[in-house]
Scaffold this active site. Structure first.
Site, PDB file in Angstrom:
ATOM      1  N   LYS A  15       1.022  -1.213  -0.149  1.00 30.35           N
ATOM      2  CA  LYS A  15       0.042  -0.116  -0.025  1.00 30.35           C
ATOM      3  C   LYS A  15       0.937   1.332  -0.104  1.00 30.35           C
ATOM      4  O   LYS A  15       0.359   2.032  -0.704  1.00 30.35           O
ATOM      5  CB  LYS A  15      -1.015  -0.124   1.519  1.00 30.35           C
ATOM      6  CG  LYS A  15      -1.837  -1.114   1.083  1.00 30.35           C
ATOM      7  CD  LYS A  15      -2.782  -1.208   2.152  1.00 30.35           C
ATOM      8  CE  LYS A  15      -3.827  -2.453   1.963  1.00 30.35           C
ATOM      9  NZ  LYS A  15      -4.616  -2.881   3.069  1.00 30.35           N
TER      10      LYS A  15
ATOM     11  N   ASP B  20     -10.705   3.105   4.550  1.00 34.41           N
ATOM     12  CA  ASP B  20     -11.132   1.892   4.378  1.00 34.41           C
ATOM     13  C   ASP B  20     -12.600   1.693   4.280  1.00 34.41           C
ATOM     14  O   ASP B  20     -13.192   0.724   3.947  1.00 34.41           O
ATOM     15  CB  ASP B  20     -10.612   1.003   5.535  1.00 34.41           C
ATOM     16  CG  ASP B  20      -9.430   0.245   5.212  1.00 34.41           C
ATOM     17  OD1 ASP B  20      -9.365   0.023   3.821  1.00 34.41           O
ATOM     18  OD2 ASP B  20      -8.704  -0.511   6.049  1.00 34.41           O
TER      19      ASP B  20
ATOM     20  N   GLN C  14      -4.446  -1.728   9.744  1.00 28.74           N
ATOM     21  CA  GLN C  14      -4.383  -3.156   9.183  1.00 28.74           C
ATOM     22  C   GLN C  14      -5.153  -4.054   9.871  1.00 28.74           C
ATOM     23  O   GLN C  14      -4.479  -4.349  11.207  1.00 28.74           O
ATOM     24  CB  GLN C  14      -2.791  -3.372   8.840  1.00 28.74           C
ATOM     25  CG  GLN C  14      -2.641  -4.570   7.690  1.00 28.74           C
ATOM     26  CD  GLN C  14      -3.348  -4.433   6.447  1.00 28.74           C
ATOM     27  OE1 GLN C  14      -3.008  -3.656   5.799  1.00 28.74           O
ATOM     28  NE2 GLN C  14      -4.159  -5.508   6.209  1.00 28.74           N
TER      29      GLN C  14
END
Ligand code: NDP
Length: 313
Positions: A73, A140, A117
């Site tokens: 990422k 997200d 994460q």
């Protein structure tokens, strides 16, 4: 007589299908287009004197898969001109420490997106950590407010979860017609199945959501003009589950043994690719389908976060 014939025909199941090989929906190419658009927009921002978009990644613990995801990422951010700030906490980090870091990032004006994460190490409350992220930096799209807005009519979440947004982008690029289409989503997880279903509903599909207790999956799938498989079961969707010509999006990533490979294994989706490609109209491969879209959508969401911060002053 004609009326009788019409009535008979209307109840007939077609007995002849023309099978063709499905057109592949190439996630790598479509994701590259998204990334190029983001890179262009970042350059335009900088030229206009606006701040560079910034993504903060939070990695707790030493899960090797999570380390790879975060590294990928951050690399993708660098490629499009987004600044990334990497934060790592040991697996012994407490709930208070993780939430304190999130609070610090919420207040940092260089950060327009926060990505924690998942999964978090055991003992940490994932829901509380996600709730702590500012909804304006929730790239997200997992904050309950953003998911809630996604589930309501007439509301616009600032961020849509990346993998579901990627599925829709793939369908759009392939020319799927949404209005009135029967869409079947296999899986109801918070990160894929549920938000994909909501997105399809907003596009005026008639949506059926299936899960582990659903009865007669093959029959439900055969009715789908659009079929999204997100169950995490290797090659579960067989060729005879699929309506001829359907759009099939395979989200699954499953490792299966393969003695012909040096690693001893290979990745397959939730769809039996070789069978389904003979029936579907359009199909995503695994790898190279949904996967590349997830990161591309994260970049797009980070840019959106920066644009929102411009408006918010
Ligand atoms: P989850 O395990 O959270 O959810 C799986 C869903 O599938 C659940 O709703 C479950 O039902 C349902 N399910 C499981 N078995 C069956 C079955 N036999 N029949 C019908 N439904 C079933 O998985 P995720 O949603 O997180 O991920 C799904 C897949 O997508 C995984 O392979 C994952 O690796 C992949 N993935 C890929 C991404 C990408 O970027 N390409 C990103 C995220 C995920 P129930 O709710 O009843 O338990």
């Amino acid at each position: 007589m004609v009326a009788k014939l019409r009535e008979h025909l209307s109840t007939c199941q077609p007995t002849v299908y023309i099978f063709m090989t499905a057109q592949l929906i190439d996630g790598n190419t479509i994701a590259a287009k998204v990334r190029a658009r983001v890179a262009e927009a970042v350059q335009a921002r900088l030229a206009a004197g606006k701040p560079r978009p910034g993504l903060a990644t939070v990695l707790v613990g030493d899960n090797p898969a999570s380390q790879v995801y975060v590294r990928n990422k951050r690399k993708a951010c660098a490629e499009v001109g987004i600044e990334s700030f990497g934060y790592e906490l040991p697996k012994t980090a407490t709930q208070v420490e993780v939430e304190a870091l999130v609070a610090q990032l919420n207040a940092d004006p260089r950060v327009h997106g926060i990505l924690v994460q998942l999964p978090l190490p055991e003992g940490l409350n994932e829901e509380r950590v996600l709730n702590a992220i500012s909804i304006y930096k929730d790239v997200d799209g997992f904050h309950p407010v953003n998911i809630g807005k996604l589930s309501m009519k007439g509301r616009e979440p600032l961020f849509v979860p990346c993998t579901p947004a990627g599925c829709l982008a793939l369908l759009e690029d392939a020319g799927a017609r949404f209005k009135g289409a029967n869409a079947v989503v296999l899986g109801r997880s918070n990160i894929v199945g549920l938000p994909v279903a909501m997105l399809l509903l907003h596009r005026d599909c008639t949506v059926t959501i299936c899960h582990s207790r659903t009865k007669d999956l093959p029959a439900i799938c055969r009715n789908a003009d659009i079929l999204v498989a997100a169950v995490g079961r290797a090659e579960m969707v067989r060729g005879d589950w699929v309506k001829p010509g359907a759009y099939v999006i395979d989200v699954g990533i499953n490792k299966i043994p393969d003695a012909t490979k040096k690693s001893g294994s290979r990745l397959v989706g939730d769809v039996a690719f070789d069978e389904v490609k003979e029936v579907a109209g359009y199909l995503t491969p695994v790898p190279g389908g949904v996967g590349p879209m997830t990161i591309a959508m994260l970049l797009q969401n980070t840019l959106r976060g920066a644009e929102h911060a411009d408006c918010a002053g």
